[in-house]
Design an enzyme around this catalytic site. Structure first.
Site, PDB file in Angstrom:
ATOM      1  CB  SER A 143      46.632  39.766  46.331  1.00 28.54           C
ATOM      2  OG  SER A 143      46.362  40.524  47.497  1.00 28.54           O
ATOM      3  CE1 TYR A 157      52.096  38.665  47.928  1.00 27.69           C
ATOM      4  CE2 TYR A 157      50.511  40.444  48.240  1.00 27.69           C
ATOM      5  CZ  TYR A 157      50.809  39.083  48.187  1.00 27.69           C
ATOM      6  OH  TYR A 157      49.790  38.158  48.387  1.00 27.69           O
TER       7      TYR A 157
END
Ligand code: NAD
Length: 257
Positions: A143, A157
Site C-alpha cells: 500500500s 495496517y
C-alpha cells in the site's frame, strides 16, 4: 492474449482488487485459482469469470493458516498442472485499528496474521510450485501507507504493509536467478469496500483525498491493469519494485485545489 497458457492464483478473489484481477487475467488467457476466506462471494467471482468465458476454480482458504495455504497451492497444481503467477492480495484493514494508544493487541495480531503471515505462507508454498513450473511472477499487495504516513491512524495496517514491502525486496533478490520475479503493488486509496468501510464519513474521505493530486479515489480495475503488467512477460526485467498506482499521492507534498 498476454497470459495465454499461464496459471494464476489470486488471494482475496471474492472482492475489490482480487475480483477485478481475476476477471482481467482470465480475459487475457490465464486459468485462475481464486482464493478467499469468504466462499459465497468467491463463488460469485467464479461465476462472473466463467460467464465472461474464463476458466477458474474457487478455493476457500484462510491465508493466515499455513495448512490452508499449502492446500490452495496443491489444489491449483492438481487442477491446472502448475503455478505461474501468485497474487498475494488478500488483506484486512480493521475498523478498530488506530494509533499506538488506541490499537489493542488483538487488532495488531490479527492484522499481522493476515496481511504479513498470509503473504509469507503464500510464498512459502507458492515458490516451490513456481520453481517446478520453471519460474514465474509473484505480486504482493502492499500500500502507499508503506511509504508515507497515513492521514488517518491505522498503525497495525501501516506496519503490516511496510513488512510486505521489505519481504518483497528480499524475496526478489533471493529468487531472481530462479526466474521468479517478485514485485509489490502499492495501491493508493481506492473506492473499494475495504477503505470505504474505514473512511466511513464524508469528512474522513475528504481528508484522505486532500493528499491525492488526481482528487479522486482509485478503482479496483486500475489495480488489475497494473497486476496484468507485473504478471506478464511485459515486465520481464522488473523485480523487487514498489509499483505505485496511487494517483500521484506519494509524489505530492501539498495538493493544489
Ligand atoms: P476487499 O476488502 O474488497 O477485498 C479483500 C478480500 O480479502 C476480501 O474478499 C476478503 O474476504 C479477503 N480476505 C480477508 N481476510 C482473508 C483471509 N484471512 N484469507 C483469505 N482471504 C481473506 O479489499 P481490496 O481493497 O480489494 O484490498 C485488497 C488488497 O489491497 C488488500 O491487501 C489491501 O490491504 C490492499 N489495499 C487496498 C487499498 C484500498 O484503498 N482499498 C489501498 C492499498 C492497499
Amino acid at each position: 492474449m498476454r497470459l495465454e497458457g499461464k496459471v494464476a492464483l489470486i488471494t482475496g478473489a471474492a472482492s475489490g482488487i482480487g475480483r477485478q484481477t481475476a476477471l482481467l487475467l482470465a480475459s487475457e488467457g490465464a486459468r485462475i485459482a481464486g482464493v478467499d476466506v469468504s466462499s459465497e462471494a468467491n463463488e460469485e467471482t467464479a461465476t462472473m469469470v466463467r460467464e465472461a468465458g474464463g476458466d477458474i476454480i474457487a478455493l476457500q482458504a484462510d491465508i493466515s493458516k499455513a495448512g490452508d495455504c499449502e492446500r490452495m497451492v496443491a489444489a491449483t497444481e492438481e487442477h491446472f498442472g502448475k503455478l505461474d503467477v501468485l497474487f498475494n492480495n488478500a488483506g484486512v484493514m480493521l475498523s478498530e485499528d488506530g494509533d499506538a494508544e488506541s490499537t489493542d493487541e488483538r487488532v495488531w495480531d490479527l492484522t499481522m496474521a493476515i496481511n504479513v503471515k498470509g503473504v509469507f505462507f503464500g510464498c512459502k508454498y507458492g515458490i516451490p510450485a513456481m520453481r517446478r513450473a520453471g519460474g514465474g511472477s509473484i505480486i504482493n499487495t502492499a500500500s502507499f501507507v508503506a511509504l508515507v504516513g497515513a492521514a488517518t491512524p491505522q498503525l497495525a495496517y501501516t506496519a503490516s504493509k511496510g513488512a510486505v514491502l521489505s519481504m518483497t525486496r528480499e524475496l526478489a533478490v533471493i529468487h531472481a536467478r530462479e526466474n521468479i520475479r517478485v514485485n509489490a503493488l502499492c495501491p493508493g486509496p481506492l473506492r473499494t469496500e475495504l477503505l470505504m468501510k474505514f473512511l466511513d464519513t464524508e469528512e474522513k474521505r475528504n481528508r484522505r483525498l486532500v493528499h491525492v493530486p488526481m482528487g479522486r479515489f482509485g478503482e479496483a480495475d486500475e489495480m488489475a491493469k497494473a497486476v496484468l503488467y507485473l504478471a506478464s512477460d511485459d515486465s520481464s526485467y522488473v523485480t523487487g519494485t514498489e509499483f505505485m498506482v496511487d494517483g500521484g499521492l506519494t509524489a505530492a507534498y501539498v495538493t493544489p485545489e
